[in-house]
Design an enzyme around this catalytic site. Structure first.
Site, mmCIF file in Angstrom:
data_model
loop_
_atom_site.group_PDB
_atom_site.id
_atom_site.type_symbol
_atom_site.label_atom_id
_atom_site.label_comp_id
_atom_site.label_asym_id
_atom_site.label_seq_id
_atom_site.Cartn_x
_atom_site.Cartn_y
_atom_site.Cartn_z
ATOM 1 C CE1 TYR A 99 -3.836 2.395 1.118
ATOM 2 C CE2 TYR A 99 -1.980 3.545 2.132
ATOM 3 C CZ TYR A 99 -3.295 3.534 1.689
ATOM 4 O OH TYR A 99 -4.067 4.651 1.811
ATOM 5 C CD GLU A 187 -6.028 4.319 -0.998
ATOM 6 O OE1 GLU A 187 -6.132 4.545 0.211
ATOM 7 O OE2 GLU A 187 -6.969 3.880 -1.694
#
Ligand code: GDP
Ligand code: MN
Length: 368
Positions: A99, A187
């Protein structure tokens, strides 16, 4: 404003962030002619999260299977949003899911960089169950984000060698994208490790609406309705709801309180429009035109507290536009007497108590 995955990935490509080869389709029949290697992954292009769980992400081994699966996804409704576009991407053999994101940390008034070796799942979930697996850097606005920051985090995540180099390249590009485009969030979840390479399998970008004027080349807001777009052209903030009472006020706080009052007396707002401080009679005319174009409006509630905004200007705008639906007006403040005189001469009643006006607006909607 949130971008679709395919739009965000287009930006990723521009910044040199590796993504899978892909194509966007609106009809299943377009799929066989795409020059993509199989298996492919079909991904519903909707702005709500949790597409996977809702069946909006499916793998297909052959073009025939892809067409069949595309038929089931296109037109599907995911959390109230209809799927109109499908991203078809070459599937990646994922070994690990990481991530990485830049987001605005409002309390620190800085960007924050967040990374984890537990990608793929909700990052909020990781924050709750494994807070030690989220690595965070608060970006000093004068210093910026540099490769050494990225390497520091990569090391903590257990990435070494070539993977550390790739990770550094990707997150530095993501930082440039975030700052260049005034993004509130950029993101990558998951940032996948596949065949020893890092690939952005998903992409989420949220742009700051207040900075949109600096980026005329960025995509249009697909969430906005036609009326919301029209309002934006006149610099008016307008939001559509699904009741039957149109609402105009000046100032965000007053408008919110007006919505609450209407709800309190059992009414349902159809929309609301904030004409802002210092609104002219011209702005008022546009405002009336926009809120009343919404189908199904049964009454109109105008709540104005004159400060910089002058009540006589507002009154002239109202008289010029001659609203065609029953109207309740509350008007107090600067040049109040003159405003009231103009409206009363035109045969329009004016309240000074906002609650009385709200009750009246609700009654008018029931009556008409
Ligand atoms: P989201 O559910 O809306 O966040 O959509 P994502 O694009 O993040 O996909 C959700 C999950 O589907 C990922 O975490 C992966 O586990 C899986 N997935 C998506 N694309 C691929 C792919 O190309 N290959 C593999 N093996 N899995 C994928
Ligand atoms: Mn995702």
């Amino acid at each position: 404003m949130r971008l679709h995955e395919y739009q965000a990935k287009h930006l990723f490509r521009t910044y040199g962030i590796p993504v899978q080869p892909d194509a966007v389709v609106e009809r299943p029949e377009e799929i066989p002619s795409l020059s993509l290697r199989y298996p492919v992954v079909l991904k519903a292009q909707v702005l709500v999260g949790g597409r996977g769980k809702a069946g909006g992400i499916q793998l297909a081994e052959t073009p025939e299977e892809a067409v069949a699966r595309a038929r089931s996804i296109l037109g599907m409704e995911i959390r109230g949003e209809r799927v109109r576009k499908l991203l078809v991407a070459e599937a990646v053999p994922i070994e690990r899911e990481l991530y990485a994101a830049f987001t605005v940390d409002r309390s620190a008034r800085r960007l924050a960089f967040l990374a984890s070796d537990m990608g793929g799942v909700d990052i909020e979930e990781v924050a709750r169950t494994h807070p030690d697996r989220i690595h965070r850097i608060s970006v000093d606005p004068f210093l910026g984000f540099h490769p050494f920051h990225a390497r520091q985090v990569a090391r903590r995540m257990g990435l070494g060698g070539e993977q550390m180099v790739q990770f550094t390249h990707i997150v530095c590009a993501l930082y440039r994208l975030t700052t260049d485009l005034d993004a509130e969030l950029a993101e990558i979840n998951p940032l996948a490790v596949a065949e020893r390479k890092l690939v952005a399998v998903d992409a989420k970008v949220v742009l700051d609406d207040n900075a949109r004027f600096r980026h005329p080349d960025l995509p249009e807001d697909e969430e906005a309705t036609d009326l919301e777009r029209l309002a934006r052209q006149y610099d008016l903030s307008y939001v559509e709801l699904d009741g039957d009472i149109a609402i105009i006020g000046n100032g965000a706080g007053l408008v919110m309180a007006t919505l609450d009052m209407v709800a309190h007396y059992g009414g349902r707002p159809a929309n609301f429009l904030d004409v802002g401080g210092g609104a002219s009679s011209e702005a008022m005319r546009h405002a009336l035109d926009i809120v009343l174009r919404k189908p199904g409006v049964r009454s109109l509630f105008i709540n104005i507290f004159g400060g910089i905004t002058r009540c006589d200007d507002i009154a002239r705008g109202i008289v010029a536009a001659r609203p065609a639906v029953p109207t309740a007006i509350r008007l107090v403040g600067t040049n109040e007497e003159e405003g009231r005189r103009i409206l009363e001469e035109a045969g329009i009643a004016v309240f000074t108590d906002p609650e009385e006006a709200a009750r009246h607006a609700v009654a008018l909607a029931r009556r008409s």
